[in-house]
Design an enzyme around this catalytic site. Sequence first.
Site, PDB file in Angstrom:
ATOM      1  N   PHE A 189       0.887  -1.056   0.068  1.00 25.77           N
ATOM      2  CA  PHE A 189       0.050   0.105   0.165  1.00 25.77           C
ATOM      3  C   PHE A 189       0.776   1.148  -0.071  1.00 25.77           C
ATOM      4  CE2 PHE A 189      -2.771  -3.263   1.370  1.00 25.77           C
ATOM      5  CZ  PHE A 189      -4.159  -3.003   0.552  1.00 25.77           C
ATOM      6  N   GLU A 190       1.629   1.341   0.978  1.00 21.75           N
ATOM      7  CA  GLU A 190       2.188   2.857   1.106  1.00 21.75           C
ATOM      8  C   GLU A 190       3.776   2.395   1.713  1.00 21.75           C
ATOM      9  OE1 GLU A 190       0.671   7.147   2.140  1.00 21.75           O
ATOM     10  OE2 GLU A 190       0.641   5.845   3.707  1.00 21.75           O
ATOM     11  N   GLN A 191       4.672   2.336   0.742  1.00 26.97           N
ATOM     12  CA  GLN A 191       5.990   2.120   0.944  1.00 26.97           C
ATOM     13  C   GLN A 191       6.959   3.342   0.635  1.00 26.97           C
ATOM     14  OE1 GLN A 191       6.423  -1.702  -0.791  1.00 26.97           O
ATOM     15  NE2 GLN A 191       8.446  -2.097   0.225  1.00 26.97           N
TER      16      GLN A 191
END
Length: 536
Positions: free
Chosen positions: A368-370
């Site tokens: 998702f959010e890296q």
Amino acid sequence: MIRNPILPGFNADPSICRVGDDYYIATSTFEWYPGVQIHHSRDLVNWTLVSRPLNRAALLDMRGNPDSCGIWAPCLSYADKRFWLVYTDVKRLEGDWKDAHNYITTCGTIDGDWSDPWYVNSSGFDPSLFHDDDGRKWFVNMQWNHRQAGSGVNPANDRFDGILLQEWSPARGLFGPVTNIYHGTDRGLTEAPHLFKRNGWYYLTTAEGGTGYDHAVTLSRSRQIDGPYEDHPDKHVISTKGVPNHPIQRAGHGQYVEAPDGTAWHTYLMGRPVMHDGKPFCATGRETGIARCVWRDDWLYLEHGGLLPPETVDIDVTQKPRDAVIHDRFDSLPSEFQWLRTPQPDRLFRVDDGALVLIGRESIGSWFEQSLVARRQEDPAYTVETTLDFAPQSYQQGAGLITYYNRHKFHGAFITYEDGQRCLTLISCNGDWPAGALDHPIAPVPIPDGPVTLSVQVAGAYQQFHFDTGDGAQPLGPPRDASHISDEGAQGEHASFTGAFVGMMAYDITGMGAEARYTRFAYTPQEFDRTKGEDR
């Protein structure tokens, strides 16, 4: 001369088109953002990245997409004084089902703002758009069969249930009859259709044999667009199956283009294998090559005969050398870098007074959010050096340098916090799937406050991290196995099929967004003899 690959590093599934004297190649980007890479050339030898068109949420949002999903096999074309781009956003890889959503976007210039997309269908992947000379447009894609027993028309792999043809227009979308025009050869895994027309024949190029060492470019033809299509006398135009000593392997999935002087060319997907423990792996992923072709009896053949793609092509143009790429400050994100999945990069990084500031977000395994900003590995051997400053307050925070393929295949050197002090550590995932177990090969190494220079040296399957806090570079732990950072590594060639990256990463699983400040990044290609492998 041309020395293949023309697009080194992860640049798979090349779709080529010509507009006047200008050539453009679009390649797959999978889970990396922005979506689709488009390179430009005027001589077919030297290529420049000019656009990544899928650069906003309306065109692409891949948050939650699994590894090796996202943008598969784009098709770039030009008609009606506009560029047309067909692309697939794949939402599922494992199992019997595929959720593969197909879209079309258009733009008057290659590097402009592309239109919000038309949704087309989801019946299969790797679609293309053919503009016939009567002005009609035809949408072509493979059909995916999720049933345990498919139609049986092509027993080699009946999940790939033929190539579908249907008329399409911007105003009406898909309309008219759906025709299954081609079921492929006995090589199976028939996908990636491209139509072109020449001398009254419709030609259908497909990719067969999968993404690995049995890959091939297959050609068929018909007098009518909806068939029946007859196979090439050799079935395939390009393939390296059964020739393991050829320096280029995995050749397939390309597209035909004709030069202004009538010379025939064909792009193809390729790999450059390196041997490790008696097995090949492609350290630089799936790349783009090109071959000159000839026509005989209205059939296309490689210029030099046979099916093996050329390592070099004689042409009266000098290929520019590949030099080190050094960023001693960051005034913007350099063009060779991408990030993963999200259309909201402002949550991941910003540029501040010559530094690239990474905001720690989710873990290395997140879909998702890296906060991972990285560039392609373009060479079997290279060094990377980066300088950063980071003040973690918890072992749940880290920032550093990473060689990355996906959540199951990476090695990283990170500044973190252990036992009340700032330290360095190594974290690896050696392909353990699906658990994604981590390997911590060394005890934490205490370091003083202030900037740290981290570097990595890669040569084939050999990989070694170093660190420098001001007293000279020192090794950080033992060498790592770089063969894991490849398609073939651990999971096998059809479980993952993107490419190796190297870059900067910050994670903060406390959710507090700890920031790391990077002030330098240098990538330097090194000499490497692939015939001697990686031994040191």
